[in-house]
Scaffold this active site. Structure first.
Site, PDB file in Angstrom:
ATOM      1  N   PRO A 107       8.080  11.368 -16.578  1.00 43.68           N
ATOM      2  CG  PRO A 107       8.827  13.367 -17.550  1.00 43.68           C
ATOM      3  CD  PRO A 107       7.824  12.824 -16.575  1.00 43.68           C
ATOM      4  N   GLY A 146       7.699   5.513 -14.759  1.00 44.19           N
ATOM      5  CA  GLY A 146       6.808   4.767 -15.652  1.00 44.19           C
ATOM      6  C   GLY A 146       6.415   3.478 -14.944  1.00 44.19           C
ATOM      7  CB  SER A 147       7.866   0.074 -14.988  1.00 37.03           C
ATOM      8  OG  SER A 147       7.668  -0.146 -16.360  1.00 37.03           O
ATOM      9  CB  ILE A 160      -1.510  12.294 -19.638  1.00 39.91           C
ATOM     10  CG1 ILE A 160      -0.381  12.284 -18.594  1.00 39.91           C
ATOM     11  CG2 ILE A 160      -2.887  12.256 -18.980  1.00 39.91           C
ATOM     12  CD1 ILE A 160      -0.245  11.001 -17.786  1.00 39.91           C
ATOM     13  CD  GLN A 162       4.073 -14.256 -43.390  1.00 34.34           C
ATOM     14  OE1 GLN A 162       4.403 -13.150 -42.978  1.00 34.34           O
ATOM     15  NE2 GLN A 162       4.731 -14.885 -44.342  1.00 34.34           N
ATOM     16  CD  GLU A 199      -5.265   0.771 -18.003  1.00 31.78           C
ATOM     17  OE1 GLU A 199      -5.534   0.094 -16.991  1.00 31.78           O
ATOM     18  OE2 GLU A 199      -6.129   1.308 -18.700  1.00 31.78           O
TER      19      GLU A 199
HETATM   20  C1  FAD Z   1      -0.328   5.767 -25.818  1.00 28.80           C
HETATM   21  C2  FAD Z   1      -0.076   5.786 -24.343  1.00 28.80           C
HETATM   22  C3  FAD Z   1      -1.078   6.204 -23.477  1.00 28.80           C
HETATM   23  C4  FAD Z   1      -0.843   6.264 -22.100  1.00 28.80           C
HETATM   24  N1  FAD Z   1      -1.829   6.752 -21.275  1.00 28.80           N
HETATM   25  C5  FAD Z   1      -1.518   6.954 -19.949  1.00 28.80           C
HETATM   26  C6  FAD Z   1      -2.451   7.628 -19.089  1.00 28.80           C
HETATM   27  O1  FAD Z   1      -3.564   8.005 -19.505  1.00 28.80           O
HETATM   28  N2  FAD Z   1      -2.083   7.865 -17.799  1.00 28.80           N
HETATM   29  C7  FAD Z   1      -0.881   7.488 -17.307  1.00 28.80           C
HETATM   30  O2  FAD Z   1      -0.613   7.747 -16.137  1.00 28.80           O
HETATM   31  N3  FAD Z   1       0.026   6.827 -18.096  1.00 28.80           N
HETATM   32  C8  FAD Z   1      -0.264   6.573 -19.400  1.00 28.80           C
HETATM   33  N4  FAD Z   1       0.646   5.947 -20.216  1.00 28.80           N
HETATM   34  C9  FAD Z   1       1.931   5.549 -19.651  1.00 28.80           C
HETATM   35  C10 FAD Z   1       2.129   4.043 -19.596  1.00 28.80           C
HETATM   36  O3  FAD Z   1       1.353   3.494 -18.556  1.00 28.80           O
HETATM   37  C11 FAD Z   1       3.642   3.811 -19.430  1.00 28.80           C
HETATM   38  O4  FAD Z   1       4.238   4.115 -20.675  1.00 28.80           O
HETATM   39  C12 FAD Z   1       3.976   2.399 -19.016  1.00 28.80           C
HETATM   40  O5  FAD Z   1       3.548   2.143 -17.695  1.00 28.80           O
HETATM   41  C13 FAD Z   1       5.468   2.092 -19.104  1.00 28.80           C
HETATM   42  O6  FAD Z   1       6.257   3.099 -18.545  1.00 28.80           O
HETATM   43  P1  FAD Z   1       7.464   3.714 -19.382  1.00 28.80           P
HETATM   44  O7  FAD Z   1       6.948   4.082 -20.731  1.00 28.80           O
HETATM   45  O8  FAD Z   1       8.111   4.766 -18.586  1.00 28.80           O
HETATM   46  O9  FAD Z   1       8.469   2.503 -19.607  1.00 28.80           O
HETATM   47  P2  FAD Z   1       9.649   2.055 -18.618  1.00 28.80           P
HETATM   48  O10 FAD Z   1       9.120   1.883 -17.231  1.00 28.80           O
HETATM   49  O11 FAD Z   1      10.810   2.957 -18.818  1.00 28.80           O
HETATM   50  O12 FAD Z   1      10.005   0.623 -19.192  1.00 28.80           O
HETATM   51  C14 FAD Z   1      10.856   0.425 -20.318  1.00 28.80           C
HETATM   52  C15 FAD Z   1      11.022  -1.080 -20.507  1.00 28.80           C
HETATM   53  O13 FAD Z   1      11.643  -1.662 -19.341  1.00 28.80           O
HETATM   54  C16 FAD Z   1      10.825  -2.702 -18.834  1.00 28.80           C
HETATM   55  N5  FAD Z   1      10.958  -2.735 -17.363  1.00 28.80           N
HETATM   56  C17 FAD Z   1      10.915  -1.697 -16.491  1.00 28.80           C
HETATM   57  N6  FAD Z   1      11.058  -2.132 -15.234  1.00 28.80           N
HETATM   58  C18 FAD Z   1      11.171  -3.484 -15.301  1.00 28.80           C
HETATM   59  C19 FAD Z   1      11.332  -4.516 -14.331  1.00 28.80           C
HETATM   60  N7  FAD Z   1      11.388  -4.263 -13.021  1.00 28.80           N
HETATM   61  N8  FAD Z   1      11.439  -5.801 -14.782  1.00 28.80           N
HETATM   62  C20 FAD Z   1      11.386  -6.081 -16.098  1.00 28.80           C
HETATM   63  N9  FAD Z   1      11.227  -5.148 -17.068  1.00 28.80           N
HETATM   64  C21 FAD Z   1      11.106  -3.866 -16.667  1.00 28.80           C
HETATM   65  C22 FAD Z   1       9.413  -2.352 -19.271  1.00 28.80           C
HETATM   66  O14 FAD Z   1       8.573  -3.491 -19.290  1.00 28.80           O
HETATM   67  C23 FAD Z   1       9.674  -1.799 -20.670  1.00 28.80           C
HETATM   68  O15 FAD Z   1       9.813  -2.859 -21.576  1.00 28.80           O
HETATM   69  C24 FAD Z   1       0.416   5.848 -21.589  1.00 28.80           C
HETATM   70  C25 FAD Z   1       1.411   5.402 -22.448  1.00 28.80           C
HETATM   71  C26 FAD Z   1       1.193   5.391 -23.809  1.00 28.80           C
HETATM   72  C27 FAD Z   1       2.317   4.942 -24.713  1.00 28.80           C
END
Ligand code: FAD
Length: 394
Positions: free
Chosen positions: A130, A133-134, A159, A346, A373
């Site tokens: 939670p 992420g990034s 996941i 479109q 990813e």
């Molecule tokens: C359907 C689905 C399947 C998935 N499967 C897996 C899995 O099997 N295993 C696993 O570990 N994860 C999995 N994920 C997680 C996925 O890898 C993350 O959702 C992704 O890495 C982004 O993290 P977040 O959702 O927390 O977004 P956040 O990190 O909160 O980002 C929110 C926004 O801010 C932007 N942002 C954040 N930091 C920066 C920065 N420094 N500069 C510019 N922009 C930035 C991002 O690009 C995004 O637009 C899955 C996600 C989904 C939706």
């Protein structure tokens, strides 16, 4: 010499995957999209044909053509990206095990997540949380050594196969003060006490692929389930974080290939429609406004595939892999898939907006490839850093 001619094995696999997508996946794509079910029967059928992790050799041990995983991903994703992801969903966990495990661990755990025609066995790679992420180095899930065991505590978010997998590969920190260096990877088999499924997410697209949170509550696993060098009490953290990075680097071109498959499906559908839909007494493709869109779509699909294949080839040929090429392929191909699918709607006009046609589904499916990813913003960060590191031109 540069050659874009596939070899005989690659051509054969492409044809088998293409046939499988047309005959087995396309007819049930809308069903699984509506029902949001995991296509267990199709995963078995695909395993019988030889798909799933068994064809991911180049990602697992560097064996065979490094193009094959991308060729399969494009073809199956042309049929339905959600089903394609479900079929290949153990690939990430498998790549993580291959990148970080000892030979014995690779043998044991790769077998545990390889489906066959009789049984579906799934892997899940649990990295995201939670609050991480990034910013993946901010992992809060902990792994605490307790005699011959590790005890895991924390929650993983979004996941793929979370809670339904036979094997969860979990990234957890043994020492937060070390950042990346403190993170290791652990294998948690299904049924381990303390492993619980959390929220099961309902999604915009790729609905045949299962996504859930996974909670580890005093989850106790034998110390030898830590991937990498055998850990001694008080020893240093394993190669988990580095393994995670390696995993994502090598699988990124394949993520791009799924996106190419969706884009190609949408482009072909729009092209066929434009040739048959008549307005003002002639097929709409006779209007430059439409034919130019289709020309752009054709160029975008082809160029995205070329970038994917280049990155896959570089990974396989051990050409110094700069990260940037994998990131470029994933980022570009997913941006292409988003644009091409929206443009296909479109071209179809009002029909494109209706569920009677698959195009609106492809828009929904395409979106995830810009997010998971590593989001495309993060890919651009990686590419930007690689550019910054280039020596000045003379
Ligand atoms: C359907 C689905 C399947 C998935 N499967 C897996 C899995 O099997 N295993 C696993 O570990 N994860 C999995 N994920 C997680 C996925 O890898 C993350 O959702 C992704 O890495 C982004 O993290 P977040 O959702 O927390 O977004 P956040 O990190 O909160 O980002 C929110 C926004 O801010 C932007 N942002 C954040 N930091 C920066 C920065 N420094 N500069 C510019 N922009 C930035 C991002 O690009 C995004 O637009 C899955 C996600 C989904 C939706």
């Amino acid at each position: 010499m540069v050659s874009l001619e596939l070899n005989d094995e690659e051509k054969l696999i492409q044809q088998v995957a293409r046939d499988f997508a047309r005959k087995e996946i396309r007819p049930v794509a809308a069903y699984y999209d509506e029902r949001e079910e995991v296509p267990y029967d199709l995963i078995k059928k695909a395993a019988a044909v030889g798909f799933g992790i068994s064809k991911q050799g180049s990602l697992l041990d560097g064996a065979g053509s490094s193009l094959i995983p991308s060729i399969i991903a494009e073809e199956l994703s042309w049929g339905c990206a959600g089903i394609a992801l479900a079929i290949n969903s153990s690939g990430l966990a498998a790549a993580a095990i291959a990148a970080t495990g000892t030979p014995e661990q690779r043998q044991q755990w790769l077998a545990a997540i390889a489906s066959d025609e009789h049984e579906v066995r799934l892997g899940a790679m649990c990295l995201t949380e939670p609050d991480a992420g990034s910013d993946v180095a901010n992992i809060q899930t902990t792994a605490t050594r307790d005699g011959d065991f590790y005890v895991l505590n924390g929650e993983k978010q979004f996941i793929t196969n979370g809670g339904i997998a036979d094997v969860h590969v979990v990234f957890a920190t043994e020492d937060r003060s070390k950042g990346w260096g403190g993170i290791s990877a652990f294998v948690v088999p299904k049924g381990t006490p303390g492993l619980q499924q959390g929220t099961v997410w309902k999604k915009m697209g790729i609905r045949a692929s299962h996504t859930a949170n996974v909670i580890f509550n005093d989850c106790r696993i034998p110390a030898e389930y830590k991937l990498g060098a055998p850990a001694k009490p008080g020893g240093s953290a394993g190669p988990g974080a580095v393994g995670a990075l390696m995993t994502l680097e090598r699988t990124r071109p394949v993520v791009g290939a799924y996106a190419v498959g969706i884009a190609r499906a949408a482009y072909e559908y729009a092209l066929d429609y434009a040739k048959t839909r008549v307005q003002f007494g002639r097929p709409i493709i006779k209007n430059q406004g439409i034919s130019f869109m289709l020309a752009d779509m054709a160029m975008a699909v082809d160029s995205a595939r070329l970038m994917v294949w280049r990155a896959a080839w570089m990974a396989g040929a051990n050409v110094p892999y700069l990260q940037a090429e994998g990131s470029m392929a994933k980022c570009y191909a997913s941006d292409v898939a988003m644009k091409v699918t929206v443009d296909a709607v479109q071209v179809l006009g009002g029909q494109g907006y209706m569920r009677d046609h698959p195009v609106e589904k492809w828009v929904r499916d395409a979106k995830i490839f810009q997010i998971f990813e590593g989001t495309n913003q993060i890919q651009r960060l990686v590419i930007g850093r690689a550019l910054e590191a280039l020596p000045p031109r003379g």
